[in-house]
Structure formats: structure tokens, C-alpha cells
Design a protein around this motif. Structure first.
Motif, PDB file in Angstrom:
ATOM      1  N   GLN A   1       7.866   5.782  -6.579  1.00  0.00           N
ATOM      2  CA  GLN A   1       8.434   4.955  -7.496  1.00  0.00           C
ATOM      3  C   GLN A   1       8.483   3.501  -7.092  1.00  0.00           C
ATOM      4  OE1 GLN A   1      10.325   6.634 -10.251  1.00  0.00           O
ATOM      5  NE2 GLN A   1      10.909   4.490 -11.320  1.00  0.00           N
ATOM      6  N   LYS A   2       7.903   2.758  -7.992  1.00  0.00           N
ATOM      7  CA  LYS A   2       7.437   1.369  -8.119  1.00  0.00           C
ATOM      8  C   LYS A   2       8.262   0.643  -8.844  1.00  0.00           C
ATOM      9  CE  LYS A   2       3.686  -1.830  -7.008  1.00  0.00           C
ATOM     10  NZ  LYS A   2       2.368  -1.700  -6.696  1.00  0.00           N
ATOM     11  N   GLY A   3       9.506  -0.015  -8.586  1.00  0.00           N
ATOM     12  CA  GLY A   3      10.287  -0.713  -9.750  1.00  0.00           C
ATOM     13  C   GLY A   3      10.762   0.264 -10.657  1.00  0.00           C
ATOM     14  N   ASN A   4      10.486   0.191 -12.085  1.00  0.00           N
ATOM     15  CA  ASN A   4      10.619   1.238 -13.120  1.00  0.00           C
ATOM     16  C   ASN A   4       9.527   1.885 -13.320  1.00  0.00           C
ATOM     17  OD1 ASN A   4      13.515  -0.159 -13.405  1.00  0.00           O
ATOM     18  ND2 ASN A   4      12.639  -1.797 -14.603  1.00  0.00           N
TER      19      ASN A   4
ATOM     20  N   GLY B   1      12.688   6.425   1.051  1.00  0.00           N
ATOM     21  CA  GLY B   1      11.426   6.106   0.598  1.00  0.00           C
ATOM     22  C   GLY B   1      10.168   6.244   1.430  1.00  0.00           C
ATOM     23  N   ALA B   2      10.267   6.702   2.828  1.00  0.00           N
ATOM     24  CA  ALA B   2       9.180   7.006   3.843  1.00  0.00           C
ATOM     25  C   ALA B   2       8.853   8.348   3.438  1.00  0.00           C
ATOM     26  CB  ALA B   2       9.925   6.753   5.113  1.00  0.00           C
ATOM     27  N   ALA B   3       7.681   8.524   4.227  1.00  0.00           N
ATOM     28  CA  ALA B   3       6.959   9.928   4.014  1.00  0.00           C
ATOM     29  C   ALA B   3       6.056  10.135   5.485  1.00  0.00           C
ATOM     30  CB  ALA B   3       6.168  10.101   2.951  1.00  0.00           C
ATOM     31  N   ARG B   4       6.428  11.357   5.895  1.00  0.00           N
ATOM     32  CA  ARG B   4       5.521  11.796   7.154  1.00  0.00           C
ATOM     33  C   ARG B   4       4.683  12.989   6.960  1.00  0.00           C
ATOM     34  NH1 ARG B   4       9.702  10.760  12.361  1.00  0.00           N
ATOM     35  NH2 ARG B   4       7.885  10.116  13.300  1.00  0.00           N
ATOM     36  N   ILE B   5       3.722  12.914   7.596  1.00  0.00           N
ATOM     37  CA  ILE B   5       2.845  14.306   7.803  1.00  0.00           C
ATOM     38  C   ILE B   5       2.805  14.732   9.273  1.00  0.00           C
ATOM     39  CG2 ILE B   5       0.525  15.359   7.580  1.00  0.00           C
ATOM     40  CD1 ILE B   5       1.687  13.732   4.967  1.00  0.00           C
TER      41      ILE B   5
ATOM     42  N   GLY C   1       3.063  19.501  16.283  1.00  0.00           N
ATOM     43  CA  GLY C   1       4.241  18.406  15.821  1.00  0.00           C
ATOM     44  C   GLY C   1       4.233  17.100  15.828  1.00  0.00           C
ATOM     45  N   VAL C   2       2.873  16.518  16.065  1.00  0.00           N
ATOM     46  CA  VAL C   2       2.672  15.137  16.187  1.00  0.00           C
ATOM     47  C   VAL C   2       2.632  14.568  14.707  1.00  0.00           C
ATOM     48  CG1 VAL C   2       1.067  13.136  16.567  1.00  0.00           C
ATOM     49  CG2 VAL C   2       1.351  15.078  18.055  1.00  0.00           C
ATOM     50  N   PRO C   3       3.527  13.636  14.146  1.00  0.00           N
ATOM     51  CA  PRO C   3       3.572  13.070  13.108  1.00  0.00           C
ATOM     52  C   PRO C   3       2.904  11.771  12.819  1.00  0.00           C
ATOM     53  CG  PRO C   3       5.595  12.123  14.305  1.00  0.00           C
ATOM     54  CD  PRO C   3       4.560  13.011  15.043  1.00  0.00           C
ATOM     55  N   VAL C   4       2.348  11.562  11.236  1.00  0.00           N
ATOM     56  CA  VAL C   4       1.765  10.666  10.966  1.00  0.00           C
ATOM     57  C   VAL C   4       2.732   9.969   9.794  1.00  0.00           C
ATOM     58  CG1 VAL C   4      -0.291   9.558   9.926  1.00  0.00           C
ATOM     59  CG2 VAL C   4      -0.570  11.404  11.507  1.00  0.00           C
ATOM     60  N   THR C   5       2.939   8.645   9.629  1.00  0.00           N
ATOM     61  CA  THR C   5       3.470   8.050   8.661  1.00  0.00           C
ATOM     62  C   THR C   5       2.578   7.483   7.446  1.00  0.00           C
ATOM     63  OG1 THR C   5       5.389   7.266  10.163  1.00  0.00           O
ATOM     64  CG2 THR C   5       5.210   6.328   7.962  1.00  0.00           C
ATOM     65  N   LEU C   6       2.711   7.826   6.309  1.00  0.00           N
ATOM     66  CA  LEU C   6       2.239   7.194   5.154  1.00  0.00           C
ATOM     67  C   LEU C   6       2.379   5.988   4.825  1.00  0.00           C
ATOM     68  CD1 LEU C   6       2.058  10.434   2.592  1.00  0.00           C
ATOM     69  CD2 LEU C   6       0.443   9.853   4.250  1.00  0.00           C
ATOM     70  N   SER C   7       1.265   4.941   4.681  1.00  0.00           N
ATOM     71  CA  SER C   7       1.555   3.702   4.535  1.00  0.00           C
ATOM     72  C   SER C   7       2.314   3.570   3.132  1.00  0.00           C
ATOM     73  CB  SER C   7       0.557   3.013   4.652  1.00  0.00           C
ATOM     74  OG  SER C   7      -0.554   3.165   3.644  1.00  0.00           O
ATOM     75  N   ARG C   8       3.136   2.577   2.782  1.00  0.00           N
ATOM     76  CA  ARG C   8       3.673   2.044   1.603  1.00  0.00           C
ATOM     77  C   ARG C   8       3.842   0.637   1.500  1.00  0.00           C
ATOM     78  NH1 ARG C   8       9.359   2.508   1.353  1.00  0.00           N
ATOM     79  NH2 ARG C   8      10.134   3.001   3.283  1.00  0.00           N
ATOM     80  N   ASN C   9       3.776   0.132   0.471  1.00  0.00           N
ATOM     81  CA  ASN C   9       4.431  -1.194   0.227  1.00  0.00           C
ATOM     82  C   ASN C   9       6.012  -1.456   0.124  1.00  0.00           C
ATOM     83  OD1 ASN C   9       1.585  -2.067  -0.132  1.00  0.00           O
ATOM     84  ND2 ASN C   9       1.620  -1.699  -2.489  1.00  0.00           N
ATOM     85  N   ALA C  10       6.333  -2.755   0.255  1.00  0.00           N
ATOM     86  CA  ALA C  10       7.509  -2.846   0.495  1.00  0.00           C
ATOM     87  C   ALA C  10       8.509  -2.306  -0.834  1.00  0.00           C
ATOM     88  CB  ALA C  10       8.062  -4.556   0.947  1.00  0.00           C
TER      89      ALA C  10
END
Length: 383
Positions: free
Chosen positions: A216-219, A174-178, A184-193
């Protein structure tokens, strides 16, 4: 919906369009029969929306099942990831005489690559392994720009931005990076738990750039839009509330397409962020494994393990062809000329100046002296 299919033996594992001159596009299809694997090359017929029988076939003698295919924007090269590594193919010839050669490749023994993509300008190749290993190469020198063994738990999706400056990648956790493709420096996109970022595609219409992701957030399945200057969320929308297995975007950036895990394909108008076309049960009850827009037509190429490969004409508004635009301009010019002529012929006040030869002659009034005296003999009149 008009569609056609190609009958293949064994299980279809992946497929991709190959852009060719004069819109004589090809489709390369990976399949596995259990005992051996192969790639088939078929030509595309836009008149009846179908693929031909195989024009050429490559058999993997050393084993390995095709997993993913990435085609260079030029259409001259493509990379096929198998369960053992990657193979590079150079394609030449034309529709009726397809020829290819398998070339030496530095990453032929790196294991299965779940994701592969060429940059839009064709200068970079990115691979993301099932083991989470991320590699970014300069093309065609294969100089390593980024080599990150633990980029993700396991890759799920990736895509280059239109200017090839960024690459987005998502993970099975469920993680995402830019990734900045220069350093090649990455940034991680923020997301809720409770959110999992699953699929990603950059906008390709040439206007203000965005990143689209499915979350995908639950159903509930959401499409989230990100501003690539800050990597902050701009907004989100629930358009198609089904778990999705794959996402793609048309070359002109006008349409997004989602493939569901039960075989539906949903096409979204990017400008309006509304569903433009919904093709239900295209691969009935089966996970869609490949989904791509045709380079020149509103046609989708899809695959699944049960139904094989399908080409489907999408029910979206027809685009104007170049010759239609020129015909419209010619028609407007002719209409303007006719209106000008009619106005010229019927106008009396401005355009039709009177003919001097038809003017009535005005005679000069001569007054003799006697008449003057008669008029002057009258005195003032008293009223």
C-alpha cells in the motif's frame, strides 16, 4: 458466477477447506454466537457449488472465539486458534460419518494467533501472534525451531515457500521479514518510507520461485514481485486499486486471489499478471476475513462477519481434466490411423506396388538371317 451459502447462527469468524480423498472435501467453519463458540464441518458438493448442512459440530465449552484455522496438507489434522489459545484436532471418518478428537497441544494457552500455517511438505507449523510473537515448530514432534517474542509489532500475514525452506511474514506496521526455516535467521525486506507491505504469498507453480506481496503506497495498491535468491524487487503492477484484507494462491500456483475490504474478490492469472476474474460485491460492503481456493476445483471459500460463509465458482478458464487429456490422445491416435489408411489406399507411386501378374508380357523379337542380309545390303545414305 454460480454460488451457494451455508446458513449459520451467530457470527462467522473463519473457515478453511479440509482436503479429503476422492475430492470429497470438507469445510470447517468457526462461528461465535456471543455466549458460546463452535466449529461446524460441512461437505462440499461440486455439482451445484454448495456446502451441506453441518455433518458434525464441536462446541468450545471453555469459551474462546475461533480466530484462524490451519489445516495440515494431509487433511488429517488441523489447528484452530481462538482468543485464548490453540487447539489441535485429529479428523477421521468419511463424508457421511465425520469424526474428530481434540488432542493435547503445547500452545493451547499462548493467546490469540493471528496467523498460522503448515509448510507445504507438512513438516513444520508456524504461528504468529497478535502480540508479535513468532513460533516455528517441527511437526508433529512440536520441537521448537524458532521462538522470537518480538518478531513483529503484530502479525498480519504469513506463508511458506513451495520447498518449505523459507517463511515470509508481514506486520501491521508495514514491515516484512523472511525466515530461514532451518536456522531461523531472518532477512528484512526493503521498503520506502511511504510503503506498507501488507500481504504475502510465495509462487506455487514449481517454476522459478517468487514472492508476491501487496504494498500500500498512499491510496495506491501494488502487487510487488520479489526474487527469492536475492530478496530484491523484480517489478510491480497495479492491477486492483482497492485496499485488500486477504490474499491467497491456488495449490497449482496458477491464480492469485485478493479479497478487498468492501467485499470484492479479484482473481489474477499469475503467468500473465492480469485480472482473470472479478467478483464484485461478493460480501457487499464488508471486510473479507477468509479466502481459500478449493483443493480440486476453481471454487473460492470466503467469509465475512456480515454475510457468513460463501462458496463461489470462479469465472476462470476451465482446466483440462485427466480423462479429457487421455481422450484427446486417443482421438489423435485414431485420426492418425485413419489418415494412414486413406493414404495407403490411394497412393500409386509408393505404397501400391503393381501386381506382377497383371504386367503385360513382352515378346522377344527374333531377327532371322535373311532379314539381316536385307538390311545390310543398303549402303551409306547421302544426306
Amino acid at each position: 458466477m454460480d454460488g451457494g451459502d451455508v446458513s449459520v447462527e451467530g457470527k462467522v469468524t473463519c473457515a478453511s477447506w479440509i482436503k479429503r480423498p476422492e475430492n470429497a472435501h470438507l469445510a470447517v467453519i468457526g462461528k461465535s454466537t456471543g455466549t458460546c463458540s463452535s466449529l461446524e464441518f460441512c461437505s462440499f458438493n461440486s455439482e451445484n457449488t454448495s456446502l451441506s448442512s453441518p455433518k458434525a459440530t464441536y462446541v468450545f465449552d471453555e469459551g474462546g472465539e475461533p480466530v484462524r484455522i490451519a489445516v495440515h496438507p494431509s487433511g488429517d489434522d488441523f489447528v484452530c486458534s481462538t482468543t485464548t489459545g490453540c487447539k489441535l484436532f485429529e479428523l477421521y471418518g468419511h463424508e457421511d460419518n465425520i469424526k474428530f478428537v481434540c488432542k493435547e497441544f503445547p500452545i493451547q494457552d499462548v493467546g490469540p494467533q493471528k496467523c498460522m500455517a503448515f509448510s507445504v511438505d507438512g513438516s513444520k507449523l508456524a504461528t504468529g501472534g497478535v502480540d508479535g510473537h513468532f513460533r516455528l515448530f517441527e511437526w508433529p514432534t512440536m520441537r521448537i525451531i524458532v521462538d522470537e517474542p518480538k518478531a513483529h509489532k503484530s502479525f498480519r500475514d504469513m506463508d511458506f515457500s513451495l520447498d518449505s525452506e523459507f517463511l515470509a511474514s508481514t506486520s501491521t506496521d508495514g514491515a516484512a521479514r523472511i525466515w530461514n526455516t532451518r536456522d531461523g535467521v531472518p532477512v528484512t525486506l526493503s521498503r520506502n518510507a511511504d510503503e506498507n507491505i501488507e500481504l504475502c504469498r510465495f509462487s506455487k507453480d514449481g517454476t522459478k520461485p517468487f514472492l508476491f506481496t501487496t504494498v500500500q503506497k498512499g491510496n495506491k495498491t501494488l502487487i510487488v514481485v520479489w526474487d527469492i535468491s536475492t530478496w530484491k524487487k523484480i517489478g510491480h503492477k497495479s492491477l486492483y486499486n482497492k485496499p485488500t484484507s486477504i490474499m491467497t494462491i491456488s495449490l497449482d500456483g496458477k491464480y492469485l486471489a485478493l479479497g478487498s475490504k468492501d467485499g470484492d474478490v479479484c482473481v489474477i492469472d499469475v503467468t500473465k499478471m492480469e485480472i482473470s476474474s472479478l467478483h464484485k460485491r461478493l460480501h457487499l460492503g464488508t471486510n473479507i476475513t477468509s479466502l481459500e481456493f478449493c483443493p480440486s476445483e476453481r471454487v473460492a471459500l470466503t467469509t465475512s462477519s456480515q454475510w457468513g460463509v460463501l462458496v463461489t465458482k470462479l469465472n476462470v478458464p476451465t482446466d483440462w481434466k485427466e480423462w479429457q487429456i487421455y481422450l484427446l490422445l486417443l482421438g489423435l491416435f485414431l485420426a492418425s490411423a485413419i489418415l494412414f489408411y486413406v493414404f495407403f489406399e490411394n497412393s500409386d507411386s509408393f505404397w501400391n506396388f503393381p501386381d506382377p501378374s497383371t504386367r503385360p508380357k513382352i515378346e522377344t523379337l527374333h531377327v532371322d538371317a535373311t532379314s539381316e542380309e536385307q538390311w545390310s545390303s543398303f549402303g551409306p545414305v547421302d544426306l
